[in-house]
Each structure stands twice: as C-alpha cells, then as structure tokens.
Motif scaffolding. Structure first.
Motif, mmCIF file in Angstrom:
data_model
loop_
_atom_site.group_PDB
_atom_site.id
_atom_site.type_symbol
_atom_site.label_atom_id
_atom_site.label_comp_id
_atom_site.label_asym_id
_atom_site.label_seq_id
_atom_site.Cartn_x
_atom_site.Cartn_y
_atom_site.Cartn_z
ATOM 1 N N UNK A 1 -84.012 59.907 0.387
ATOM 2 C CA UNK A 1 -84.791 59.192 -0.470
ATOM 3 C C UNK A 1 -85.784 59.697 -1.191
ATOM 4 N N UNK A 2 -86.246 59.501 -2.465
ATOM 5 C CA UNK A 2 -87.384 59.972 -3.076
ATOM 6 C C UNK A 2 -88.511 59.321 -2.763
ATOM 7 N N UNK A 3 -88.934 61.121 -3.082
ATOM 8 C CA UNK A 3 -90.741 60.704 -2.258
ATOM 9 C C UNK A 3 -91.627 59.420 -3.837
ATOM 10 N N UNK A 4 -92.380 58.789 -3.096
ATOM 11 C CA UNK A 4 -92.838 57.459 -4.441
ATOM 12 C C UNK A 4 -93.554 58.656 -5.374
ATOM 13 N N UNK A 5 -94.234 60.236 -4.976
ATOM 14 C CA UNK A 5 -95.324 61.146 -5.996
ATOM 15 C C UNK A 5 -93.933 60.897 -7.187
ATOM 16 N N UNK A 6 -92.793 61.083 -6.701
ATOM 17 C CA UNK A 6 -91.433 61.430 -8.001
ATOM 18 C C UNK A 6 -91.173 60.355 -8.793
ATOM 19 N N UNK A 7 -91.262 58.874 -7.958
ATOM 20 C CA UNK A 7 -91.250 58.014 -8.984
ATOM 21 C C UNK A 7 -92.430 58.181 -9.900
ATOM 22 N N UNK A 8 -93.947 57.769 -9.080
ATOM 23 C CA UNK A 8 -94.484 58.418 -10.011
ATOM 24 C C UNK A 8 -94.517 58.988 -11.555
ATOM 25 N N UNK A 9 -94.449 60.482 -11.094
ATOM 26 C CA UNK A 9 -94.494 61.132 -11.623
ATOM 27 C C UNK A 9 -93.116 60.469 -12.618
ATOM 28 N N UNK A 10 -92.181 60.602 -12.352
ATOM 29 C CA UNK A 10 -91.546 59.624 -13.605
ATOM 30 C C UNK A 10 -91.715 58.255 -14.607
ATOM 31 N N UNK A 11 -92.113 58.623 -13.666
ATOM 32 C CA UNK A 11 -93.380 57.377 -15.287
ATOM 33 C C UNK A 11 -93.832 57.665 -15.925
ATOM 34 N N UNK A 12 -94.748 58.196 -15.188
ATOM 35 C CA UNK A 12 -96.832 58.797 -15.841
ATOM 36 C C UNK A 12 -95.396 59.892 -17.124
ATOM 37 N N UNK A 13 -94.851 59.659 -17.380
ATOM 38 C CA UNK A 13 -93.276 60.598 -18.842
ATOM 39 C C UNK A 13 -94.137 60.114 -20.084
ATOM 40 N N UNK A 14 -94.014 58.131 -19.006
ATOM 41 C CA UNK A 14 -93.774 57.449 -21.174
ATOM 42 C C UNK A 14 -95.320 57.193 -21.260
ATOM 43 N N UNK A 15 -95.469 57.216 -22.446
ATOM 44 C CA UNK A 15 -96.511 56.987 -23.169
ATOM 45 C C UNK A 15 -97.440 55.563 -22.768
ATOM 46 N N UNK A 16 -98.590 55.464 -23.029
ATOM 47 C CA UNK A 16 -99.243 53.748 -22.710
ATOM 48 C C UNK A 16 -98.562 52.996 -24.476
ATOM 49 N N UNK A 17 -98.771 51.691 -23.901
ATOM 50 C CA UNK A 17 -98.453 50.512 -22.625
ATOM 51 C C UNK A 17 -97.854 50.884 -21.850
ATOM 52 N N UNK A 18 -95.967 51.713 -22.065
ATOM 53 C CA UNK A 18 -94.984 51.632 -21.716
ATOM 54 C C UNK A 18 -94.909 52.114 -20.345
ATOM 55 N N UNK A 58 -78.118 43.486 -1.760
ATOM 56 C CA UNK A 58 -78.270 42.973 -3.103
ATOM 57 C C UNK A 58 -77.941 44.018 -4.320
ATOM 58 N N UNK A 59 -77.622 43.894 -5.354
ATOM 59 C CA UNK A 59 -77.854 45.130 -6.273
ATOM 60 C C UNK A 59 -78.719 45.673 -6.647
ATOM 61 N N UNK A 60 -78.049 46.891 -7.177
ATOM 62 C CA UNK A 60 -78.956 47.873 -7.490
ATOM 63 C C UNK A 60 -79.842 47.862 -8.354
ATOM 64 N N UNK A 61 -80.911 47.719 -8.798
ATOM 65 C CA UNK A 61 -82.282 47.653 -9.684
ATOM 66 C C UNK A 61 -82.292 48.573 -10.212
ATOM 67 N N UNK A 62 -82.616 49.196 -11.370
ATOM 68 C CA UNK A 62 -83.458 50.562 -12.932
ATOM 69 C C UNK A 62 -84.560 50.273 -13.412
ATOM 70 N N UNK A 63 -85.400 50.835 -13.572
ATOM 71 C CA UNK A 63 -86.401 50.463 -14.911
ATOM 72 C C UNK A 63 -86.609 51.263 -15.493
ATOM 73 N N UNK A 64 -86.520 51.660 -17.064
ATOM 74 C CA UNK A 64 -86.875 52.412 -17.855
ATOM 75 C C UNK A 64 -87.546 52.061 -19.455
ATOM 76 N N UNK A 65 -88.146 52.929 -19.872
ATOM 77 C CA UNK A 65 -88.438 52.631 -21.223
ATOM 78 C C UNK A 65 -86.501 52.913 -21.663
ATOM 79 N N UNK A 66 -86.916 52.376 -22.993
ATOM 80 C CA UNK A 66 -85.963 52.278 -23.817
ATOM 81 C C UNK A 66 -85.664 52.410 -25.424
ATOM 82 N N UNK A 67 -86.921 52.390 -25.946
ATOM 83 C CA UNK A 67 -87.440 52.259 -27.246
ATOM 84 C C UNK A 67 -88.927 51.918 -27.841
ATOM 85 N N UNK A 68 -89.754 53.145 -28.311
ATOM 86 C CA UNK A 68 -90.786 52.263 -29.247
ATOM 87 C C UNK A 68 -91.152 51.554 -27.099
#
Length: 138
Positions: A1-18, A58-68
């Motif tokens: 399992x990934x560390x939550x810090x890896x997830x946070x770092x991935x999310x932090x790559x996106x600009x606000x407000x995304x 359940x089924x796997x859920x993924x989240x990510x930015x898609x555009x703009x």
C-alpha cells in the motif's frame, strides 16, 4: 500500500481550485467508506498514477484531474455502476461514458449524492453477490 504522503504529493501537483476539490473528494471517499455498513477495509494506493481506493467488497475507485478545473471519480468501465448512477440521479450528475463522474472544481459538490455513488461503488461486489440493487440515497 502507498503511503498517504505519496497520495498527498500526487494531489498537491494540481493547481487550485482542483487540488482542494480532489482533496475534498478523497476525504469524502474515506469518510463514506468508514460510515457505510459492509465496506471492507479500504486500501489507498497510486494506480495508473492516480489516487485509488480498493476494497474486496467493491469496485476500485480512482480520482484525478481531467482538464482545466474539471476532475473525475473513475469506476471500472465493465461494471454497471455508471448506468446505476444515471438511473438514480439522471441529469443531476455529469457522466463520461461508462467510466467516470465529472465535476467542476469551481462548482459546489453535492456531497450526499456523490457519497451515495461512492457507497454503491465500494459495495458493488457484495451487492452483486447478494443480488441487492442500488436503492435510494442515504
């Protein structure tokens, strides 16, 4: 399992407000999993470079930015989850084929509706085995 810090770092790559919108969605997934009866332990990991939420029930859920300022909650395209969401919520949600719900970071998120969709995804396998349908929102 990934560390939550890896997830946070991935999310932090996106600009606000995304970035903030994705973090709210992540929190909603984890809170919904904890509050939904029958959801097995949820593992958070990076899959295909996206924060992903896996459980045996359940089924796997993924989240990510898609555009703009748009971001998405992805489900497995070979499930009937998006068809169920459409049946229950119709035009109240924005869909991308059989694979995702699309949101705009600049618009408010209907957390009750999205939490219900998350709960349906996280219990997909157990409901499929038991023959239960999606039912009404929580």
């Amino acid at each position: 399992m990934q560390q939550s810090s890896d997830i946070e770092a991935r999310l932090d790559r996106h600009p606000e407000p995304t970035r903030s919108a994705l973090k709210r969605l992540r929190r909603l997934i984890l809170d919904t999993a904890a509050a939904t009866p029958g959801v097995d332990e949820v593992q958070e990991a990076l899959r295909w470079g996206q924060p992903s939420y896996l459980t045996k029930t359940g089924s796997t859920i993924r989240i990510d930015a898609v555009s703009g300022s748009q971001y998405a909650l992805f489900v497995h395209c070979q499930t009937n989850l998006l068809a169920s969401f459409r049946e229950i919520y119709g035009e109240a949600l924005v869909y991308d084929g059989k694979r995702a719900l699309i949101f705009d970071a600049a618009a408010p998120l209907d957390e009750d509706v999205v939490a219900h969709c998350i709960a349906l995804a996280l219990t997909y396998h157990s409901r499929k085995r038991g023959g239960a349908r999606g039912g009404a929102p929580r």
